[in-house]
Scaffold this active site. Structure first.
Site, PDB file in Angstrom:
ATOM      1  N   TYR A 143      -0.812  31.829  22.227  1.00 40.53           N
ATOM      2  CA  TYR A 143       0.295  31.637  22.951  1.00 40.53           C
ATOM      3  C   TYR A 143       1.409  31.779  21.860  1.00 40.53           C
ATOM      4  O   TYR A 143       3.016  32.297  23.012  1.00 40.53           O
ATOM      5  CB  TYR A 143       0.860  30.033  23.539  1.00 40.53           C
ATOM      6  N   LYS A 194     -14.537  30.161  18.262  1.00 46.40           N
ATOM      7  CA  LYS A 194     -15.890  30.857  18.125  1.00 46.40           C
ATOM      8  C   LYS A 194     -15.866  31.168  16.718  1.00 46.40           C
ATOM      9  O   LYS A 194     -15.347  32.474  16.819  1.00 46.40           O
ATOM     10  CB  LYS A 194     -14.914  32.155  19.080  1.00 46.40           C
ATOM     11  N   ASP A 251      -6.845  25.090  27.317  1.00 47.56           N
ATOM     12  CA  ASP A 251      -6.272  25.908  28.357  1.00 47.56           C
ATOM     13  C   ASP A 251      -7.621  26.142  29.116  1.00 47.56           C
ATOM     14  O   ASP A 251      -7.641  25.527  30.690  1.00 47.56           O
ATOM     15  CB  ASP A 251      -5.726  26.784  28.283  1.00 47.56           C
ATOM     16  N   ASP A 255      -9.175  23.244  32.167  1.00 41.51           N
ATOM     17  CA  ASP A 255      -8.612  23.677  33.409  1.00 41.51           C
ATOM     18  C   ASP A 255     -10.970  22.834  34.208  1.00 41.51           C
ATOM     19  O   ASP A 255     -11.003  22.103  35.367  1.00 41.51           O
ATOM     20  CB  ASP A 255      -9.057  24.802  34.111  1.00 41.51           C
TER      21      ASP A 255
HETATM   22  C1  IPM Z   1      -1.060  24.702  31.593  1.00 40.80           C
HETATM   23  C2  IPM Z   1      -0.983  25.889  31.784  1.00 40.80           C
HETATM   24  C3  IPM Z   1       0.027  26.441  31.988  1.00 40.80           C
HETATM   25  C4  IPM Z   1      -0.426  27.012  30.416  1.00 40.80           C
HETATM   26  C5  IPM Z   1       1.228  27.614  32.244  1.00 40.80           C
HETATM   27  C6  IPM Z   1       1.715  27.333  33.498  1.00 40.80           C
HETATM   28  C7  IPM Z   1       1.549  28.633  31.101  1.00 40.80           C
HETATM   29  O1  IPM Z   1      -1.923  26.844  32.687  1.00 40.80           O
HETATM   30  O2  IPM Z   1      -0.506  24.314  31.469  1.00 40.80           O
HETATM   31  O3  IPM Z   1      -2.367  24.415  31.597  1.00 40.80           O
HETATM   32  O4  IPM Z   1      -1.721  27.885  30.404  1.00 40.80           O
HETATM   33  O5  IPM Z   1      -0.618  26.691  28.781  1.00 40.80           O
HETATM   34 MG    MG Z   2      -4.180  25.727  32.188  1.00 41.04          MG
END
Ligand code: IPM
Ligand code: MG
Length: 371
Positions: A143, A194, A251, A255
Site C-alpha cells: 500500500y 506467501k 485486506d 473481507d
Molecule cells: C479497507 C478498504 C480500504 C483498503 C480501501 C477503501 C482503501 O478496502 O479498509 O479494507 O483497501 O484498505
Molecule cells: Mg478492504
C-alpha cells in the site's frame, strides 16, 4: 470525574452520517449515566470534504485527528467521486489518516452473533459461535512501498509497478500485537504470508518465528500461506483464533472473514498506533461496511457496526472495558428480541429503521443498568 476525552468524529459520506448520529445518542447516554465526559468535535472527510474543502481530508482535519485521543470514522466514497484523481479520492483520506497517525495495527473481529447464525452463506454448524480476529498490518507493505508508478519502456510499452516492502521493526511490532492479543484470547496465533514465493513472505516468517522464540514461546504459533488461509477460512473457520498478516493479504482475508458472519452491518474495527512517550496510543475506529450510497439517506442502514466500533474505542483507547461490554450486551439482547434492520432481516421478519435501532440500543442500555 475522569478528565474529558477528546474524540474527533468523521462521519464521511453516504450512510456514514446516519449511523454516526446514532452513536452520538449513545455518547449522550454515557455522559448522562456514567462518570465520563467526552469533548466531541466533528469534521468533514471523504467525498463531501472534497466537494466543500477541495481535498478528501484537509490539513486542519488531519491535525485535529493527531491532537485527539481517538477518532471515530464513518465511511467514505461513492460513485460521484469515481473520476476524481487518485490522491484526492475519498479513500486517500483513509490512507492518510492511517499513515500519519501511524495506525499500524488493524483489528478486524469476525464474530457471529447467535441470533444471526443462519444469515451466513456457510452452513450454520460451521460458523455458530465463530469468533476470530484478523490482525492486519496497516501502514506498510504494498500500500505504501516505494518505488511505485507507471513508466515508459519504449514507444509501445509501459510498465506499472508497486513495491511490497517490510522492515524488521515493522514486522516485529505487528507480530508483538498479535502475540499479545492471542494471550488474552485462546493463546493461538496463525501468521499468514506467501513464504513460498515472496522475499517479504520469507522475511515475515523468519521474524515472527524469532520473536516467538524470544518472547512468546507460550503461545501456539502456526504459519500458513495466504492462499491456503483463504481456503481454510471458508472450509473450517473455527480452526482460527487470531490471524496476523500483512496489509494486502489482510485486506482480502478480512473481507472473506467478515462475510462468513453474513452480516457486514454488524462488524466494527479498530486501528491502533504505538504507545507514545506520554503513554497515549492513537486509535481510529470504523465499521467494516462502506458508505452504501444505494441506501444512503433512507433510514435503512444498520447502525450496529458503528455503535460496536464506539464500544471498541471505549475498550482500546479509554480502558473502559466494562462499558464496552455493556454496549455489546445491549446489542446482543436486541438481536435476541428480534430487532432487525433490512440487511439482517429474513423475509418473515419486520425491519426497524436506523433511528429505531439506535433508540432501541439506548433503551436497552437503560434496562441493563436499571434506569
Ligand atoms: C479497507 C478498504 C480500504 C483498503 C480501501 C477503501 C482503501 O478496502 O479498509 O479494507 O483497501 O484498505
Ligand atoms: Mg478492504
Amino acid at each position: 470525574m475522569s478528565s474529558n476525552k477528546k474524540i474527533l468524529i468523521l462521519p464521511g459520506d453516504g450512510i456514514g452520517r446516519e449511523v454516526m448520529s446514532e452513536v452520538l445518542n449513545i455518547i449522550n447516554w454515557m455522559t448522562k449515566n456514567k462518570s465520563v465526559s467526552f469533548d466531541i468535535s466533528e469534521r468533514l472527510v471523504g467525498g463531501i470534504a472534497y466537494d466543500k474543502e477541495g481535498d478528501s481530508i484537509s490539513d486542519t482535519t488531519m491535525q485535529e485527528a493527531l491532537d485527539s485521543d481517538a477518532v471515530l470514522f464513518g465511511a467514505v466514497g461513492g460513485p460521484k467521486w469515481d473520476n476524481v484523481e487518485r490522491h484526492k479520492r475519498p479513500e486517500a483520506a483513509l490512507l492518510r489518516l492511517r499513515k500519519e497517525m501511524d495506525l499500524f495495527a488493524n483489528l478486524r473481529p469476525a464474530v457471529v452473533f447467535d441470533a444471526l447464525a443462519d444469515s451466513s452463506s456457510l452452513k450454520t454448524e460451521l460458523i455458530k459461535g465463530l469468533d476470530i480476529l484478523i490482525l492486519r498490518e496497516l501502514t506498510s507493505g504494498v500500500y505504501f512501498g516505494k518505488p511505485r508508478g507507471v513508466e515508459k519502456i519504449s514507444e509501445k510499452e509501459e510498465k506499472a509497478f508497486d513495491t511490497q516492502l517490510y522492515t524488521t521493526s515493522e514486522v516485529e511490532r505487528i507480530g508483538r500485537v498479535g502475540f499479545d492479543l492471542s494471550r488474552k484470547r485462546s493463546n493461538r496465533l496463525t501468521s499468514v504470508e506467501k513464504a513460498n514465493v515472496m522475499e517479504t513472505g520469507m522475511f515475515w516468517r523468519k521474524i515472527i518465528t524469532d520473536l516467538h522464540k524470544r518472547e512468546f514461546s507460550d503461545v501456539e504459533l502456526n504459519h500458513m500461506y495466504a492462499d491456503n488461509c483463504a481456503m481454510q477460512l471458508v472450509r473450517f473457520p473455527k480452526q482460527f483464533d487470531v490471524i496476523v498478516t500483512d496489509n494486502l493479504f489482510g485486506d482480502l482475508l478480512s473481507d472473506c472473514a467478515a462475510m462468513l458472519t453474513g452480516s457486514l452491518g454488524m462488524l466494527p474495527s479498530a486501528s491502533l498506533g504505538s504507545i507514545d512517550s506520554k503513554g497515549k496510543r492513537s486509535g481510529m475506529y470504523e465499521p467494516v461496511h462502506g458508505s452504501a450510497p444505494d441506501i444512503a439517506g433512507q433510514d435503512k442502514a444498520n447502525p450496529l457496526a458503528m455503535i460496536l466500533s464506539f464500544a471498541m474505542m471505549l475498550k482500546y483507547s479509554f480502558d473502559m472495558s466494562e462499558d464496552a461490554v455493556l454496549i455489546e450486551q445491549a446489542v446482543q439482547n436486541l438481536l435476541s428480541k428480534g430487532f432487525r434492520t433490512p440487511d439482517i432481516k429474513k423475509d418473515n421478519q419486520n425491519a426497524v429503521t436506523t433511528k429505531e435501532m439506535g433508540k432501541a440500543v439506548v433503551e436497552e442500555l437503560n434496562i441493563l443498568s436499571g434506569k
